[in-house]
Design a protein around this motif. Structure first.
Motif, PDB file in Angstrom:
ATOM      1  N   ARG B  49      -7.021  -7.113  -4.065  1.00 43.35           N
ATOM      2  CA  ARG B  49      -6.383  -5.967  -4.716  1.00 43.35           C
ATOM      3  C   ARG B  49      -7.122  -5.543  -5.970  1.00 43.35           C
ATOM      4  N   ASN B  52     -10.322  -3.278  -5.040  1.00 41.78           N
ATOM      5  CA  ASN B  52     -10.185  -1.828  -4.823  1.00 41.78           C
ATOM      6  C   ASN B  52      -9.262  -1.206  -5.885  1.00 41.78           C
ATOM      7  N   LEU B  54      -6.342  -1.715  -6.961  1.00 43.38           N
ATOM      8  CA  LEU B  54      -4.888  -1.586  -6.839  1.00 43.38           C
ATOM      9  C   LEU B  54      -4.220  -2.374  -7.952  1.00 43.38           C
ATOM     10  N   GLU B  76     -10.312   6.304 -10.055  1.00 42.16           N
ATOM     11  CA  GLU B  76      -9.836   5.262  -9.139  1.00 42.16           C
ATOM     12  C   GLU B  76      -9.506   5.804  -7.751  1.00 42.16           C
ATOM     13  N   ASP B  77      -8.859   6.965  -7.718  1.00 41.69           N
ATOM     14  CA  ASP B  77      -8.423   7.509  -6.432  1.00 41.69           C
ATOM     15  C   ASP B  77      -9.631   7.800  -5.546  1.00 41.69           C
ATOM     16  N   ARG B  80     -11.023   4.488  -3.974  1.00 38.43           N
ATOM     17  CA  ARG B  80     -10.270   3.843  -2.901  1.00 38.43           C
ATOM     18  C   ARG B  80     -10.502   4.485  -1.537  1.00 38.43           C
ATOM     19  N   GLN B  81     -10.910   5.758  -1.539  1.00 40.33           N
ATOM     20  CA  GLN B  81     -11.263   6.392  -0.264  1.00 40.33           C
ATOM     21  C   GLN B  81     -12.359   5.612   0.438  1.00 40.33           C
ATOM     22  N   MET B  85      -8.321  -0.620   3.258  1.00 39.29           N
ATOM     23  CA  MET B  85      -7.570  -1.862   3.076  1.00 39.29           C
ATOM     24  C   MET B  85      -6.493  -2.015   4.139  1.00 39.29           C
ATOM     25  N   PHE B  87      -3.170  -4.470   5.137  1.00 40.22           N
ATOM     26  CA  PHE B  87      -2.244  -5.386   4.464  1.00 40.22           C
ATOM     27  C   PHE B  87      -1.580  -6.349   5.429  1.00 40.22           C
ATOM     28  N   LEU B  91       2.343  -1.985   6.328  1.00 44.52           N
ATOM     29  CA  LEU B  91       2.595  -0.855   5.430  1.00 44.52           C
ATOM     30  C   LEU B  91       2.196   0.489   6.022  1.00 44.52           C
ATOM     31  N   LEU B  92       2.554   0.704   7.268  1.00 42.77           N
ATOM     32  CA  LEU B  92       2.378   2.046   7.830  1.00 42.77           C
ATOM     33  C   LEU B  92       3.376   2.976   7.156  1.00 42.77           C
ATOM     34  N   GLY B 105      -4.564  10.744   5.439  1.00 46.39           N
ATOM     35  CA  GLY B 105      -5.635  10.556   4.458  1.00 46.39           C
ATOM     36  C   GLY B 105      -6.718  11.613   4.619  1.00 46.39           C
ATOM     37  N   VAL B 109      -6.336  13.779   1.431  1.00 53.16           N
ATOM     38  CA  VAL B 109      -7.325  13.242   0.480  1.00 53.16           C
ATOM     39  C   VAL B 109      -8.691  13.880   0.717  1.00 53.16           C
ATOM     40  N   ARG B 153      -6.102   3.711  10.456  1.00 54.33           N
ATOM     41  CA  ARG B 153      -5.861   4.547   9.275  1.00 54.33           C
ATOM     42  C   ARG B 153      -6.946   4.312   8.223  1.00 54.33           C
TER      43      ARG B 153
END
Lengths: 214, 258
Positions: B49, B52, B54, B76-77, B80-81, B85, B87, B91-92, B105, B109, B153
């Motif tokens: 974490r 990246n 988080l 930061e944003d 992360r692209q 990651m 989990f 965490l869908l 995304g 994004v 994803r």
């Protein structure tokens, strides 16, 4: 005679609905803003939102209505009784709606935010595209309850002289000496409005429910 | 040695009085699969974490393609692209279909046009073998399927590197295989991966390098065969012995029967 009687009260229904349709959306927008500030806004905003909610929910709506009425319709703003009453109800409701939405935001859980950020979304994008669509779904059933409360509490503006259902029922009761018929009609109208509102929101809740089984 | 894609330099994380990990150095080079193993609570997940962003770090630096992403004011944003990651608990996004999860995304994004995003998302779902589940919601998918969608994803963003945080720990035993299968395929296709897992079989088969972490520091690292067959440190040996004991016994039983 009876037709006139009933139609006089029914005309108040339009005003009751108008008051509700101003107070509810106003409370929603304001309450949602507060819920977001409380949940994502950092320490200071969190405390401020919590204090606001604590005060608004700790005082009877009718007392707040009088206080807000005298502020909103005073020298500063000079709103009509109708607008001052509607907005006051909206302000009171915003605290309750804030709590409903805050609970819904918590129910969505922090993991969804983490996952959204991991994809590269900003906090704002995460809230808008990931958190809110889920939180609003969760909020519909408790919000339906709040909607019926606001609908019924709209009768409080009768105290400000706004001629909604209850005000008219009271007038008729005094002039015709038929209190049972007057208030009975008022009660029936409120009941039908609340019933219809809850059924409509139940339907919305069912329609937006996410499928769980194949 | 080629330049690393993702690098941690003397990375340190402290929660209050607790040192989660200290002075961690990791280099992940292109196409490499690194597996981090170690007992629970040794900071492996927190390390991922931090890499990246988080979670904030309390010391050290992280570099992505040679640029320090832990530098003040770095976007930061945007970072992360480029770091996918996956989990432990999938965490869908619960309100979106499998396809929607992979698309969002791209459209929000990367600002990709819808049609193009849909095409790309379908490709990624095919890659994890779930094209036929595109219109299913997470609640309609098994754990293994959910985790594969989560992988799709992350892949859809065309990341430089993929981080896996115990991707099979929350799965029923019979569903672990399908997720590990997808990951193995990725490794073979030279995706750059950093994986935290307790799946020793996967680690041994797929990893280019294994890092053994304990109590917030790296005890030992090396090629899988070296580490498994000739661990240099007592702690590594003990850990591997413990974790393979059960598995090993079963293997022996099987061998005895046949």
């Amino acid at each position: 005679m009876l037709v006139n009687f009933v139609s006089y009260i029914v005309q108040g229904t339009a005003i009751t609905l108008a008051v509700t349709l101003i107070a509810l959306p106003f409370g929603l927008v304001f309450g949602l803003t507060l819920a977001l500030l409380h949940t994502y806004g950092g320490k200071v905003l969190n405390r401020l939102a919590a204090l606001y909610s604590l005060f608004m929910r700790g005082v009877p709506p009718i007392v707040l209505l009088f206080i807000l009425y005298f502020i909103l319709s005073g020298r500063l703003l000079n709103l009509s009784a109708f607008w001052a009453g509607s907005l006051s109800l909206g302000i009171v409701s915003s605290a309750y709606q804030m709590e409903i939405l805050r609970g819904a935001l918590l129910a969505v859980g922090g993991g969804q935010m983490t996952a959204a950020r991991a994809v590269g979304m900003s906090r704002l994008q995460s809230i808008r595209y990931i958190i809110l669509p889920q939180a609003l779904r969760i909020a519909i059933p408790p919000w339906s309850n709040e909607a019926s409360i606001v609908l019924k509490d709209s009768s409080l503006v009768y105290a400000l002289g706004v001629p909604e259902i209850l005000r008219r029922a009271q007038q008729l009761s005094a002039t015709t000496q038929q209190p049972f018929l007057a208030y009975g009609t008022a009660a029936l109208i409120y009941f039908l409005l609340v019933f219809a509102t809850n059924r409509a929101l139940d339907y919305l809740s069912a329609r937006t429910q996410l499928p769980t089984h194949p | 040695m080629p330049d690393p894609i993702l690098e941690a330099r003397s990375l340190t994380k402290i929660y209050g009085q607790n040192v989660i990990f200290k002075d961690i150095n990791i280099k992940v080079t292109e196409g490499e699969t690194i597996v981090i193993i170690g007992p629970s609570g040794t900071g492996k997940s927190t390390l991922l974490r931090c890499m990246n962003l988080l979670t904030g770090v309390d010391g050290g630096q992280v570099f992505l393609d040679g640029k320090e992403i832990t530098a003040k004011g770095y976007n930061e944003d945007e970072v992360r692209q480029h770091i996918g990651m996956v989990f432990q608990n999938f965490l869908l996004f619960n309100h979106l279909t499998a396809l929607g999860n992979v698309m969002i995304g791209l459209t929000k994004v990367k600002k990709m046009p819808r049609e193009q995003a849909k095409e790309k998302a379908m490709e990624e779902l095919k890659r994890v073998g779930l094209a036929d589940r595109a219109d299913h919601y997470p609640g309609q998918l098994s754990g293994g399927q959910q985790q594969r969608v989560a992988i799709a994803r992350a892949l859809a963003m065309d990341p430089r590197v993929m981080l896996f945080d115990e991707p099979t720990s929350a799965l029923d035993p019979e569903l672990i295989g399908e997720v590990l299968g997808v990951m193995e395929k990725l490794a073979r296709d030279h995706m750059t991966m950093l994986v935290v897992t307790h799946e020793m079989g996967f680690a041994r088969e797929v990893a280019d390098r294994i890092i053994f972490m304990e109590k917030g520091s790296i005890v030992e690292e090396g090629a899988p065969d070296d580490l498994f067959d000739h661990p240099q440190h007592n702690r590594t040996r003990e850990f591997l012995w413990k974790i393979t004991e059960l598995y090993g016994k079963k293997e022996k039983e099987k061998a005895g029967k046949s």
